[in-house]
Design a protein around this motif. Structure first.
Motif, PDB file in Angstrom:
ATOM      1  N   ASP A  96     -25.473   3.877   6.795  1.00  0.00           N
ATOM      2  CA  ASP A  96     -25.823   2.078   6.090  1.00  0.00           C
ATOM      3  C   ASP A  96     -24.936   1.347   6.326  1.00  0.00           C
ATOM      4  O   ASP A  96     -25.277   0.340   6.996  1.00  0.00           O
ATOM      5  N   THR A  97     -23.429   1.570   6.934  1.00  0.00           N
ATOM      6  CA  THR A  97     -22.519   0.548   7.198  1.00  0.00           C
ATOM      7  C   THR A  97     -23.016   0.621   8.739  1.00  0.00           C
ATOM      8  O   THR A  97     -23.161  -0.782   8.945  1.00  0.00           O
ATOM      9  N   ASP A 147     -23.165   8.993  15.305  1.00  0.00           N
ATOM     10  CA  ASP A 147     -22.298   9.729  14.828  1.00  0.00           C
ATOM     11  C   ASP A 147     -22.007  10.563  13.058  1.00  0.00           C
ATOM     12  O   ASP A 147     -22.161  11.330  12.851  1.00  0.00           O
ATOM     13  N   ALA A 148     -22.926   9.313  12.031  1.00  0.00           N
ATOM     14  CA  ALA A 148     -23.088   9.266  11.367  1.00  0.00           C
ATOM     15  C   ALA A 148     -24.473   9.630  10.608  1.00  0.00           C
ATOM     16  O   ALA A 148     -24.141  10.717   9.352  1.00  0.00           O
ATOM     17  N   LEU A 149     -25.043   9.603  11.328  1.00  0.00           N
ATOM     18  CA  LEU A 149     -26.765  10.577  11.232  1.00  0.00           C
ATOM     19  C   LEU A 149     -26.328  12.665  10.779  1.00  0.00           C
ATOM     20  O   LEU A 149     -27.072  12.260   9.611  1.00  0.00           O
ATOM     21  N   PRO A 150     -25.976  12.784  11.132  1.00  0.00           N
ATOM     22  CA  PRO A 150     -25.967  14.189  10.741  1.00  0.00           C
ATOM     23  C   PRO A 150     -25.258  14.736  10.151  1.00  0.00           C
ATOM     24  O   PRO A 150     -25.468  15.226   8.979  1.00  0.00           O
ATOM     25  N   GLU A 151     -24.299  13.840   9.518  1.00  0.00           N
ATOM     26  CA  GLU A 151     -23.348  14.660   8.147  1.00  0.00           C
ATOM     27  C   GLU A 151     -23.894  13.421   6.724  1.00  0.00           C
ATOM     28  O   GLU A 151     -24.471  14.327   5.697  1.00  0.00           O
ATOM     29  N   ALA A 152     -25.317  12.341   7.255  1.00  0.00           N
ATOM     30  CA  ALA A 152     -25.745  12.034   6.554  1.00  0.00           C
ATOM     31  C   ALA A 152     -26.843  12.977   5.681  1.00  0.00           C
ATOM     32  O   ALA A 152     -27.655  13.124   4.981  1.00  0.00           O
ATOM     33  N   TRP A 153     -27.445  13.319   7.074  1.00  0.00           N
ATOM     34  CA  TRP A 153     -28.175  14.016   7.018  1.00  0.00           C
ATOM     35  C   TRP A 153     -28.328  15.568   5.839  1.00  0.00           C
ATOM     36  O   TRP A 153     -28.881  15.735   5.163  1.00  0.00           O
ATOM     37  N   ALA A 154     -27.253  16.174   6.412  1.00  0.00           N
ATOM     38  CA  ALA A 154     -27.064  17.111   5.840  1.00  0.00           C
ATOM     39  C   ALA A 154     -26.410  17.305   4.177  1.00  0.00           C
ATOM     40  O   ALA A 154     -26.859  18.127   3.680  1.00  0.00           O
ATOM     41  N   ALA A 155     -25.807  16.320   4.629  1.00  0.00           N
ATOM     42  CA  ALA A 155     -26.130  15.321   2.205  1.00  0.00           C
ATOM     43  C   ALA A 155     -26.820  15.689   1.296  1.00  0.00           C
ATOM     44  O   ALA A 155     -26.728  16.534   0.974  1.00  0.00           O
ATOM     45  N   MET A 156     -27.716  15.116   1.953  1.00  0.00           N
ATOM     46  CA  MET A 156     -29.617  14.653   1.657  1.00  0.00           C
ATOM     47  C   MET A 156     -30.465  16.774   1.925  1.00  0.00           C
ATOM     48  O   MET A 156     -30.361  16.561   0.633  1.00  0.00           O
ATOM     49  N   GLU A 157     -29.578  17.008   2.639  1.00  0.00           N
ATOM     50  CA  GLU A 157     -30.450  18.468   2.222  1.00  0.00           C
ATOM     51  C   GLU A 157     -29.258  19.048   1.005  1.00  0.00           C
ATOM     52  O   GLU A 157     -30.398  20.046   0.341  1.00  0.00           O
ATOM     53  N   GLU A 158     -28.852  19.462   1.250  1.00  0.00           N
ATOM     54  CA  GLU A 158     -27.846  19.682   0.366  1.00  0.00           C
ATOM     55  C   GLU A 158     -28.018  18.701  -1.088  1.00  0.00           C
ATOM     56  O   GLU A 158     -28.311  19.896  -2.395  1.00  0.00           O
ATOM     57  N   ALA A 159     -28.121  18.150  -1.038  1.00  0.00           N
ATOM     58  CA  ALA A 159     -28.899  17.410  -2.841  1.00  0.00           C
ATOM     59  C   ALA A 159     -30.752  17.656  -2.947  1.00  0.00           C
ATOM     60  O   ALA A 159     -31.080  16.962  -3.536  1.00  0.00           O
ATOM     61  N   ARG A 160     -31.224  18.216  -1.656  1.00  0.00           N
ATOM     62  CA  ARG A 160     -32.828  18.204  -1.289  1.00  0.00           C
ATOM     63  C   ARG A 160     -32.825  16.810  -1.916  1.00  0.00           C
ATOM     64  O   ARG A 160     -34.430  16.587  -2.944  1.00  0.00           O
ATOM     65  N   THR A 161     -32.591  15.797  -1.126  1.00  0.00           N
ATOM     66  CA  THR A 161     -33.537  14.142  -1.370  1.00  0.00           C
ATOM     67  C   THR A 161     -33.689  13.927  -0.243  1.00  0.00           C
ATOM     68  O   THR A 161     -33.606  12.758   0.137  1.00  0.00           O
ATOM     69  N   GLU A 162     -34.348  14.700   0.663  1.00  0.00           N
ATOM     70  CA  GLU A 162     -34.396  14.888   2.508  1.00  0.00           C
ATOM     71  C   GLU A 162     -35.472  13.338   2.195  1.00  0.00           C
ATOM     72  O   GLU A 162     -35.610  12.822   3.201  1.00  0.00           O
ATOM     73  N   VAL A 163     -36.697  13.410   1.674  1.00  0.00           N
ATOM     74  CA  VAL A 163     -37.868  13.008   1.559  1.00  0.00           C
ATOM     75  C   VAL A 163     -37.498  11.444   1.535  1.00  0.00           C
ATOM     76  O   VAL A 163     -37.569  10.409   1.929  1.00  0.00           O
ATOM     77  N   PRO A 164     -36.695  11.185   0.215  1.00  0.00           N
ATOM     78  CA  PRO A 164     -36.271   9.665  -0.696  1.00  0.00           C
ATOM     79  C   PRO A 164     -35.442   9.189   0.710  1.00  0.00           C
ATOM     80  O   PRO A 164     -35.373   8.170   0.671  1.00  0.00           O
TER      81      PRO A 164
END
Length: 520
Positions: A346-347, A359-376
């Motif tokens: 976001d920053t 640099d930040a996008l892959p880690e953020a995406w992996a975090a959302m995959e873990e939470a299963r909130t990819e679509v939001p």
């Protein structure tokens, strides 16, 4: 089509299952509070042991007991047609349920899976909220309306459930029970208590009366109500212990906590919260997570609740983002790492720093995959990602995210596919058949649906019979079977959705199937 025979068997089995399920209350939810005492006219039925009078014979009583009397407002009609989305908004006809049997539709709604693709869940929610004519057999028992409300509660979609109940006027026990519990979990208890006070014919239970009297500030009346019940022996030991502590918690300070019931109700939850013995909601039904969103709770509890609800579309995406970015994480691990990853992205986006975003996008995406909130996540960030010229290393991931968002078609128009998978994704987003050979069976199933596959004849026959809603519910169930490993079921379900004008849902569902791992 080879799968057609199996589909017919599935439909027949579904009908049998629906009949079996109607033998028990379809609208019963185990965790609803017993907030009213009045026998419920919406679910009353005669005893199976009652013997009907023979021809020419006067009815004979088989007991000297006073029969149970039920009450119902004069002129009351079925709330089954009630919805909060008009046909002009849903794009669905008013005759959505008209040709179906009410018991069958109610059973199908109760059987629909919650853990499915977001596009299918969104479609189901649209059906639940739609204003439409009542199905055949609908009456004041409100089987369809209650099935819709209960599925919304199962989803944790409490705000839409509240709107539906309010629109239907919760002046009957079955409706008020749900209204009261939604109020307790969404900080609307003052409204529910006022309605209870205005309608004494609802005959609130002792627990509900005492809670509402205290909520309205009349603690002496609440204490008198409990004392009277104790004197008359009208309160159980369990309820007496809880209510006594609720009314005077300081007297019991330092004593061991009360035993936790196997299935706490929302009223149990709020009463225990009032005595300082709040229950964790992690292992409770999803609807209870709304209580954790309140500002009186810690940030971690609020974050976990928002993720749990966002996972099934039961909270606005903005709520999730606001909580992720509320403050700096206090620790590391699990939800803290996800918050840190979202904050970094976001920053970087706010500063329009393309390298930092990459640099930040892959880690953020992996975090959302873990939470299963990819679509939001995709709905929140796809447009912002598109506005920045990203380095090549981040382009593929940004495109995948964009295809899961509301602007999937615009993203697809800008794609230049170099692989069969990318070609299939672009073609699917545009509602076309891919020209390249799909890389696997599931991809081939998606391609076939967009290459003109015929929809299942039994489902199309239902549409002709004003049973569109029922057909859609069955198609969603067929798609879920496809996700579990039946490619042909995927083709048939997608072909049906396209045939009845649900093109956007078909494309979204196909893209989510190809891009998300939702195998059981």
């Amino acid at each position: 089509m080879r799968h057609a025979a199996a589909l017919c068997l599935m439909l027949a089995a579904g009908a049998v299952q629906a009949q079996e399920e109607t033998s028990r209350p379809l609208s019963a939810i185990d965790w609803l509070s017993e907030s009213v005492n009045t026998p419920d006219p919406l679910s009353s039925s005669s005893s199976s042991t009652d013997r009907p009078a023979r021809a020419g014979e006067d009815p004979i009583a088989d007991s000297a007991n006073i029969p149970e009397v039920t009450v119902q407002p004069l002129g009351s009609a079925s709330p089954d047609p009630v919805g909060v989305l008009a046909p002009e908004l849903t794009g669905l006809p008013r005759s959505l349920w008209a040709g179906s049997e009410v018991e069958t539709v109610a059973a199908l709604i109760a059987a629909e899976r919650i853990e499915t693709l977001p596009a299918l869940r969104d479609l189901m929610r649209l059906l639940l909220l739609a204003e439409a004519d009542a199905p055949r057999g609908a009456g004041p028992e409100a089987a369809l309306f209650l099935a819709r409300i209960d599925k919304l509660l199962d989803l944790g979609a409490l705000d839409p459930a509240w709107e539906m109940l309010d629109a239907a006027k919760p002046d009957r026990p079955a409706l008020f029970r749900r209204y009261f519990d939604v109020a307790l979990l969404t900080s609307r208890e003052a409204q529910a208590c006022r309605l209870m006070d205005e309608m004494p014919e609802l005959a609130p239970t002792l627990d509900a009366r005492i809670f509402c009297l205290a909520n309205q500030g009349d603690w002496p009346a609440a204490a008198l109500t409990l004392n009277t019940a104790q004197a008359l022996g009208d309160v159980s030991a369990r309820d007496e212990a809880l209510l006594t502590r609720f009314l005077d918690p300081e007297v019991f300070e330092g004593l061991p906590p009360l035993p936790v019931p196997d299935r706490p109700t929302p009223l149990d939850f709020r009463l225990r919260e009032g005595i300082g013995e709040a229950l964790p909601t992690t292992d409770m039904p999803r609807a209870f997570a709304h209580a954790d969103l309140r500002e009186i709770n810690g940030w971690k509890a609020r974050l976990e609740a928002a993720e749990r609800l966002a996972r099934v579309g039961a909270v606005d995406d903005a709520v999730l983002l606001d909580l992720y970015t509320l403050r700096s994480p206090a620790a590391s691990g699990s939800v803290w790492d996800r918050a840190a990853a979202i904050q970094a992205l976001d920053t970087a986006l706010a500063e329009e720093d393309a390298e930092e975003v990459a640099d930040a996008l892959p880690e953020a995406w992996a975090a959302m995959e873990e939470a299963r909130t990819e679509v939001p996540f995709a709905r929140l960030f796809a447009d912002r990602l598109r506005s920045i010229e990203l380095p090549e290393r981040a382009e593929e991931l940004a495109t995948r995210i964009g295809l899961l968002s509301d602007i999937y078609e615009e993203i697809a128009l800008g794609m230049e596919p170099e692989t069969p998978q990318a070609e299939l994704l672009k073609a699917t987003a545009l509602g076309q058949a891919a020209e390249t050979v799909p890389p696997d069976e599931m991809a081939a199933a998606v391609r076939a649906a967009f290459a003109g596959a015929e929809p299942p004849a039994p489902l199309m026959q239902m549409v002709e019979e004003d049973r569109l809603g029922e057909a859609i519910l069955r198609a969603v169930a067929i798609f879920d079977n496809g996700i579990a490993g039946d490619p042909e079921a995927v083709t048939e379900a997608l072909a049906f959705l396209r045939a009845v004008g649900l093109e956007d849902t078909a494309r979204r569902a196909a893209l989510q199937l190809l891009l998300l791992d939702r195998r059981p």
